[in-house]
Design an enzyme around this catalytic site. Structure first.
Site, PDB file in Angstrom:
ATOM      1  N   GLY A   1     -93.302  18.957 -36.388  1.00  0.00           N
ATOM      2  CA  GLY A   1     -93.312  17.531 -36.686  1.00  0.00           C
ATOM      3  C   GLY A   1     -91.927  16.929 -36.567  1.00  0.00           C
ATOM      4  O   GLY A   1     -90.926  17.646 -36.451  1.00  0.00           O
TER       5      GLY A   1
ATOM      6  N   GLY B   1     -88.576  14.185 -37.546  1.00  0.00           N
ATOM      7  CA  GLY B   1     -87.812  13.674 -38.678  1.00  0.00           C
ATOM      8  C   GLY B   1     -87.021  14.733 -39.418  1.00  0.00           C
ATOM      9  O   GLY B   1     -86.934  15.899 -39.028  1.00  0.00           O
TER      10      GLY B   1
ATOM     11  N   CYS C   1     -91.677  25.391 -36.500  1.00  0.00           N
ATOM     12  CA  CYS C   1     -90.800  24.234 -36.325  1.00  0.00           C
ATOM     13  C   CYS C   1     -90.576  23.512 -37.660  1.00  0.00           C
ATOM     14  O   CYS C   1     -89.894  24.031 -38.527  1.00  0.00           O
ATOM     15  CB  CYS C   1     -91.358  23.318 -35.248  1.00  0.00           C
ATOM     16  SG  CYS C   1     -90.113  22.215 -34.535  1.00  0.00           S
ATOM     17  N   PHE C   2     -91.143  22.329 -37.854  1.00  0.00           N
ATOM     18  CA  PHE C   2     -91.009  21.634 -39.134  1.00  0.00           C
ATOM     19  C   PHE C   2     -91.531  22.522 -40.261  1.00  0.00           C
ATOM     20  O   PHE C   2     -90.979  22.544 -41.362  1.00  0.00           O
ATOM     21  CB  PHE C   2     -91.795  20.318 -39.072  1.00  0.00           C
ATOM     22  CG  PHE C   2     -91.317  19.256 -40.027  1.00  0.00           C
ATOM     23  CD1 PHE C   2     -90.100  18.612 -39.833  1.00  0.00           C
ATOM     24  CD2 PHE C   2     -92.100  18.871 -41.109  1.00  0.00           C
ATOM     25  CE1 PHE C   2     -89.674  17.616 -40.701  1.00  0.00           C
ATOM     26  CE2 PHE C   2     -91.681  17.878 -41.970  1.00  0.00           C
ATOM     27  CZ  PHE C   2     -90.462  17.241 -41.773  1.00  0.00           C
TER      28      PHE C   2
ATOM     29  N   ASN D   1     -88.128  22.411 -29.746  1.00  0.00           N
ATOM     30  CA  ASN D   1     -87.942  20.977 -29.923  1.00  0.00           C
ATOM     31  C   ASN D   1     -87.550  20.738 -31.369  1.00  0.00           C
ATOM     32  O   ASN D   1     -88.376  20.423 -32.215  1.00  0.00           O
ATOM     33  CB  ASN D   1     -89.217  20.202 -29.585  1.00  0.00           C
ATOM     34  CG  ASN D   1     -89.069  18.717 -29.864  1.00  0.00           C
ATOM     35  OD1 ASN D   1     -87.961  18.233 -30.107  1.00  0.00           O
ATOM     36  ND2 ASN D   1     -90.169  17.992 -29.851  1.00  0.00           N
TER      37      ASN D   1
ATOM     38  N   GLY E   1     -84.132  19.255 -33.987  1.00  0.00           N
ATOM     39  CA  GLY E   1     -82.776  18.749 -34.195  1.00  0.00           C
ATOM     40  C   GLY E   1     -82.223  19.118 -35.550  1.00  0.00           C
ATOM     41  O   GLY E   1     -81.078  18.788 -35.869  1.00  0.00           O
ATOM     42  N   PHE E   2     -83.043  19.791 -36.376  1.00  0.00           N
ATOM     43  CA  PHE E   2     -82.625  20.254 -37.697  1.00  0.00           C
ATOM     44  C   PHE E   2     -82.865  21.755 -37.787  1.00  0.00           C
ATOM     45  O   PHE E   2     -83.656  22.315 -37.016  1.00  0.00           O
ATOM     46  CB  PHE E   2     -83.417  19.537 -38.793  1.00  0.00           C
ATOM     47  CG  PHE E   2     -83.118  18.068 -38.907  1.00  0.00           C
ATOM     48  CD1 PHE E   2     -82.188  17.596 -39.828  1.00  0.00           C
ATOM     49  CD2 PHE E   2     -83.753  17.151 -38.086  1.00  0.00           C
ATOM     50  CE1 PHE E   2     -81.907  16.240 -39.928  1.00  0.00           C
ATOM     51  CE2 PHE E   2     -83.480  15.795 -38.172  1.00  0.00           C
ATOM     52  CZ  PHE E   2     -82.547  15.338 -39.096  1.00  0.00           C
TER      53      PHE E   2
ATOM     54  N   HIS F   1     -91.783  27.037 -30.701  1.00  0.00           N
ATOM     55  CA  HIS F   1     -93.191  26.697 -30.473  1.00  0.00           C
ATOM     56  C   HIS F   1     -93.905  27.830 -29.732  1.00  0.00           C
ATOM     57  O   HIS F   1     -93.895  27.880 -28.498  1.00  0.00           O
ATOM     58  CB  HIS F   1     -93.286  25.410 -29.645  1.00  0.00           C
ATOM     59  CG  HIS F   1     -92.864  24.190 -30.388  1.00  0.00           C
ATOM     60  ND1 HIS F   1     -93.718  23.129 -30.649  1.00  0.00           N
ATOM     61  CD2 HIS F   1     -91.687  23.855 -30.952  1.00  0.00           C
ATOM     62  CE1 HIS F   1     -93.066  22.190 -31.325  1.00  0.00           C
ATOM     63  NE2 HIS F   1     -91.833  22.608 -31.517  1.00  0.00           N
TER      64      HIS F   1
ATOM     65  N   GLU G   1     -97.012  28.296 -29.249  1.00  0.00           N
ATOM     66  CA  GLU G   1     -98.185  27.884 -28.460  1.00  0.00           C
ATOM     67  C   GLU G   1     -97.792  27.569 -27.017  1.00  0.00           C
ATOM     68  O   GLU G   1     -98.548  27.809 -26.086  1.00  0.00           O
ATOM     69  CB  GLU G   1     -98.894  26.690 -29.102  1.00  0.00           C
ATOM     70  CG  GLU G   1     -98.310  25.329 -28.796  1.00  0.00           C
ATOM     71  CD  GLU G   1     -96.941  25.114 -29.403  1.00  0.00           C
ATOM     72  OE1 GLU G   1     -96.168  24.316 -28.850  1.00  0.00           O
ATOM     73  OE2 GLU G   1     -96.639  25.735 -30.442  1.00  0.00           O
TER      74      GLU G   1
END
Length: 384
Positions: A236, A238, A264-265, A306, A308-309, A354, A356
């Protein structure tokens, strides 16, 4: 964002960065203006999956591959119901797409969905600039949105930063839905949608998992109402520091020792639930060619990223948490960023990338098998 669609390929456009640097080219897709965080993606293929990845919400994506659009746009490869990027930056757009599945050009699809882009700029120089100075706020302007550079820079600088942005609820489903198992149903998984990509529940379904995709606002009661064998937390957009709700939900899942998998998130949420901090990377990892080592096996994988954190966890020791011992299971070989976590005393793990990987590579697909093995082991233990 304001858009129109007439004469895009002949319309002048400008990309403006918050530090004042500008790049002039031609409008690509819709004409108008758009704002977002300028980031670059190093994938040479898979632009359709990139553009429809909800994790790119409010980001202007720069394609580092020099030519984009060769295979056009089809009706099968979307990762969600729409394009999520705020804007798209390419150097040399294909004039005529050529692929047996293509239904229209990339330019046509961007225009139809109102996505403002720019082409004909030096994306290599732009990528070097972002690598040296970091991802930053930007705007693309074309047509009637064009104005003196100083004015456009001020408008870009007035936009919110990505740090501190809470975006996962913007992109998540509002209603629960079910992706049925392919073949014999073996397990039930509750998947928390924080920006989930369509291929993720499909990869689980291929392994006999019935996936109940739940909104980002789901409660522990919602999760356990589906009687899950495991719980999954998705990718996700943010800043994970804003995701207090998902952290509380994951904490409840960990307290019940239900098998857990996050990507990821979801990896960042697990990090926070275990007591680690998160931080913003200078320019992040985006693309489908990132080398990661699975420290549990020593194997090196080429992976799709993907983010950025990242999670701030120690690489050189096992950490004590309120849920037992935890360790960094995967690490990026380019910069030693934490790319995975696992608990040693209960069934929970996550990765930052990721697995997948609808556009490839598929080196990390085994992680879905690891999740099914985890659920199988717990089920067998409950029967014993």
């Amino acid at each position: 964002m304001t858009t129109s669609t007439r004469g895009a390929s002949r319309t002048p456009a400008v990309l403006v960065l918050e530090d004042g640097r500008t790049f002039r080219g031609r409008a690509y897709g819709a004409v108008g203006e758009t704002f977002g965080e300028a980031v670059f993606s190093t994938g040479m293929t898979g632009y359709q999956e990139t553009l429809t990845d909800p994790s790119y919400d409010r980001q202007i994506v720069v394609a580092t591959a020099p030519q984009i659009g060769n295979t056009g746009w089809n009706d099968e490869d979307d990762e969600s119901g729409r394009i999520w990027v705020s804007g798209y930056v390419v150097r040399d757009p294909a004039r005529v797409p050529s692929n047996w599945r293509s239904r229209r050009s990339l330019d046509d699809e961007l225009t139809a969905q109102g996505v403002v882009g720019i082409s004909g700029i030096d994306t290599r120089a732009l990528t070097r600039h972002l690598r040296e100075r970091g991802s930053m706020r930007a705007g693309i302007f074309s047509g009637e949105a064009l104005a003196p550079d100083a004015e456009l820079v001020q408008r870009v600088q007035a936009q919110p930063h990505m740090k501190g942005a809470s975006l996962y609820e913007e992109v998540a489903t509002k209603e629960a839905y079910v992706v049925p198992a392919v073949g014999e149903k073996k397990f039930t998984v509750a998947a928390i949608d924080l920006g989930i990509k369509g291929m993720t529940p499909q990869r689980m379904a291929e392994r006999g998992i019935e996936v109940h995709v739940l909104p980002a606002t789901a409660t522990a009661e919602d999760v356990y109402a589906v009687e899950p064998d495991g719980v999954f937390f998705s990718n996700g957009p943010g800043d994970p520091a804003t995701a207090d709700g998902p952290v509380a939900l994951m904490t409840a899942v960990l307290e019940r020792k239900t098998p857990l998998f996050g990507i990821c998130f979801g990896n960042q949420i697990l990090g926070r639930a275990l007591g680690f901090g998160t931080y913003k990377l200078k320019y992040g990892h985006r693309g489908i060619n990132q080398p990661v080592q699975d420290r549990t096996t020593g194997k090196v994988e080429v992976t799709a990223h993907n983010h950025g954190f990242a999670v701030d966890a120690p690489l050189d020791k096992v950490s004590e948490t309120k849920f037992g011992r935890a360790e960094v299971s995967h690490v990026c070989l380019n910069d030693d960023v934490v790319e995975g976590l696992q608990l040693l005393d209960q069934p929970a793990f996550s990765v930052q990338y990721h697995p997948e990987a609808a556009a490839g590579p598929h080196d990390a697909a085994y992680l879905f098998d690891r999740f099914t093995s985890l659920m199988s082991t717990v089920r067998e233990g409950q029967r014993a």
